[in-house]
Design a protein around this motif. Structure first.
Motif, PDB file in Angstrom:
ATOM      1  N   UNK A 233     -32.197 -53.457  57.192  1.00  0.00           N
ATOM      2  CA  UNK A 233     -32.973 -52.377  56.882  1.00  0.00           C
ATOM      3  C   UNK A 233     -32.040 -52.005  55.425  1.00  0.00           C
ATOM      4  N   UNK A 234     -30.767 -52.084  55.355  1.00  0.00           N
ATOM      5  CA  UNK A 234     -29.848 -51.789  54.334  1.00  0.00           C
ATOM      6  C   UNK A 234     -30.206 -52.765  53.087  1.00  0.00           C
ATOM      7  N   UNK A 235     -30.415 -54.006  53.357  1.00  0.00           N
ATOM      8  CA  UNK A 235     -30.818 -54.957  52.385  1.00  0.00           C
ATOM      9  C   UNK A 235     -32.193 -54.728  51.792  1.00  0.00           C
ATOM     10  N   UNK A 236     -33.066 -54.321  52.397  1.00  0.00           N
ATOM     11  CA  UNK A 236     -34.375 -53.989  52.229  1.00  0.00           C
ATOM     12  C   UNK A 236     -34.394 -52.927  51.164  1.00  0.00           C
ATOM     13  N   UNK A 237     -33.717 -51.829  51.876  1.00  0.00           N
ATOM     14  CA  UNK A 237     -33.620 -50.706  50.943  1.00  0.00           C
ATOM     15  C   UNK A 237     -33.135 -50.957  49.452  1.00  0.00           C
ATOM     16  N   UNK A 238     -32.016 -51.685  49.567  1.00  0.00           N
ATOM     17  CA  UNK A 238     -31.206 -52.010  48.447  1.00  0.00           C
ATOM     18  C   UNK A 238     -32.247 -52.815  47.394  1.00  0.00           C
ATOM     19  N   UNK A 239     -33.050 -53.452  47.947  1.00  0.00           N
ATOM     20  CA  UNK A 239     -33.935 -54.399  46.698  1.00  0.00           C
ATOM     21  C   UNK A 239     -35.312 -53.885  46.585  1.00  0.00           C
ATOM     22  N   UNK A 240     -35.773 -52.944  47.484  1.00  0.00           N
ATOM     23  CA  UNK A 240     -37.223 -52.612  47.547  1.00  0.00           C
ATOM     24  C   UNK A 240     -37.438 -51.929  46.263  1.00  0.00           C
ATOM     25  N   UNK A 241     -36.503 -51.124  45.759  1.00  0.00           N
ATOM     26  CA  UNK A 241     -36.739 -50.268  44.586  1.00  0.00           C
ATOM     27  C   UNK A 241     -36.782 -51.186  43.118  1.00  0.00           C
ATOM     28  N   UNK A 242     -35.878 -52.004  43.121  1.00  0.00           N
ATOM     29  CA  UNK A 242     -35.751 -53.127  41.796  1.00  0.00           C
ATOM     30  C   UNK A 242     -37.054 -53.964  41.899  1.00  0.00           C
TER      31      UNK A 242
END
Length: 316
Positions: A233-242
């Motif tokens: 979840x943290x990895x997805x959140x980190x990358x989704x905005x970009x």
């Protein structure tokens, strides 16, 4: 025919065909402009004053906000002035400056978005080595490289565009001096230059897209191997905005500079150009701030400090 490009102004026909909607469109564009500039400057301010945001990711994000601010200021003020004035001319020199600035900003943003994907790859796939691989010196080099790559595009294409002979009509069917619209006024064969520009734009897109594709492929492999749902979840959140920003920006750029001209109409070109020069600079900081707990936390703290009259420092 005589080459009058050095002595005559261009005329920008503008964004609208129907002048009855000018008032509404002017209000909307002005509001977007204010929100975009405020949001980007606010993002830069937050990253500067909050020590928790003094990380490589937010340093690169601050560079994106600087680019977006300069990008929207390159075209929108002139567009707004033209919408309320009878004179819609732009001098030959001002047109060249506008071309150079928007080429530099869009090129720099292409490269920066690619480098931001690399930053996310290091953060997700090599978290223990992240402080070493993305130290301050590396961040400065990456940012400098992005700015240099964009300015190289501007220095290469602007002189060629402005040295093409322009004869007869001086009316540009656009709201700013975008190269494809300007070249339609040329009285010489520009096919060779258009091919050069096409190759240049493809390379400008291909290099960062290759970095983004490789980075996120490796990120997906790493996330797939994670056993922790919280880690995924943290990895997805980190990358989704970009990824959201990349999809919006590169999609519009692909249509304008890579899709063959046979698929274009002047009206469609204006809409797409308005999207990536006006709307995208507003969306970028909103996407990163609204979907980012650290940025929202920094904003709430600074807002609380301002409300209570406390001095905001870098240790906030």
């Amino acid at each position: 025919m005589r080459n009058t490009s050095s002595s005559s102004d261009f005329i920008l026909l503008g964004l609208l065909v129907n002048n009855k909607a000018t008032g509404i469109v002017f209000t909307v564009i002005f509001a977007i402009f204010v929100v975009a500039v405020t949001a980007n400057l606010g993002m830069i301010f937050l990253i500067q004053v909050d020590s928790r945001l003094h990380t490589p990711m937010y340093f690169l994000l601050s560079q994106l906000s600087i680019m977006d601010t300069l990008f929207i200021c390159t075209t929108v003020p002139k567009l707004l002035v033209d919408m309320v004035s009878k004179e819609k001319t732009i001098s030959f020199v001002a047109c060249g400056i506008q071309i150079f600035l928007y080429l530099t900003m869009i090129g720099s943003e292409f490269f920066l978005l690619g480098l931001m994907a690399y930053d996310r790859y290091v953060a997700v796939c090599n978290p223990l080595r992240y402080p070493v691989l993305m130290n301050r010196k590396v961040c400065l080099l990456l940012a400098t490289g992005a700015w240099f790559g964009g300015s190289l595009d501007g220095f290469l294409l602007t002189p060629i565009t402005m040295n093409v002979p322009y004869c007869g009509s001086r009316s540009i069917n656009h709201f700013f001096c975008e190269i494809p619209a300007v070249l339609k006024l040329a009285c010489a064969d520009t096919s060779l230059y258009e091919t050069l520009m096409y190759i240049c734009c493809v390379l400008m897109l291909l290099i960062p897209i290759s970095i983004i594709s490789t980075s996120y492929s490796l990120i997906l492999l790493t996330v797939h191997r994670m056993r922790s749902a919280e880690g995924r979840k943290k990895a997805f959140t980190t990358c989704s905005s970009h990824l959201t920003v990349v999809s919006i920006f590169y999609g519009a750029a692909f249509y304008t500079y890579v899709l063959p001209q046979s698929f274009h109409t002047p009206e469609q070109d204006k809409v797409v150009s308005a999207f990536y020069t006006i709307v995208t600079p507003m969306l970028n900081p909103l996407i990163y701030s609204l979907r980012n707990k650290d940025v929202m936390g920094a904003f709430k703290k600074i807002f609380a400090c301002c409300s209570s009259g406390q001095k905001v420092t870098s240790d906030t």
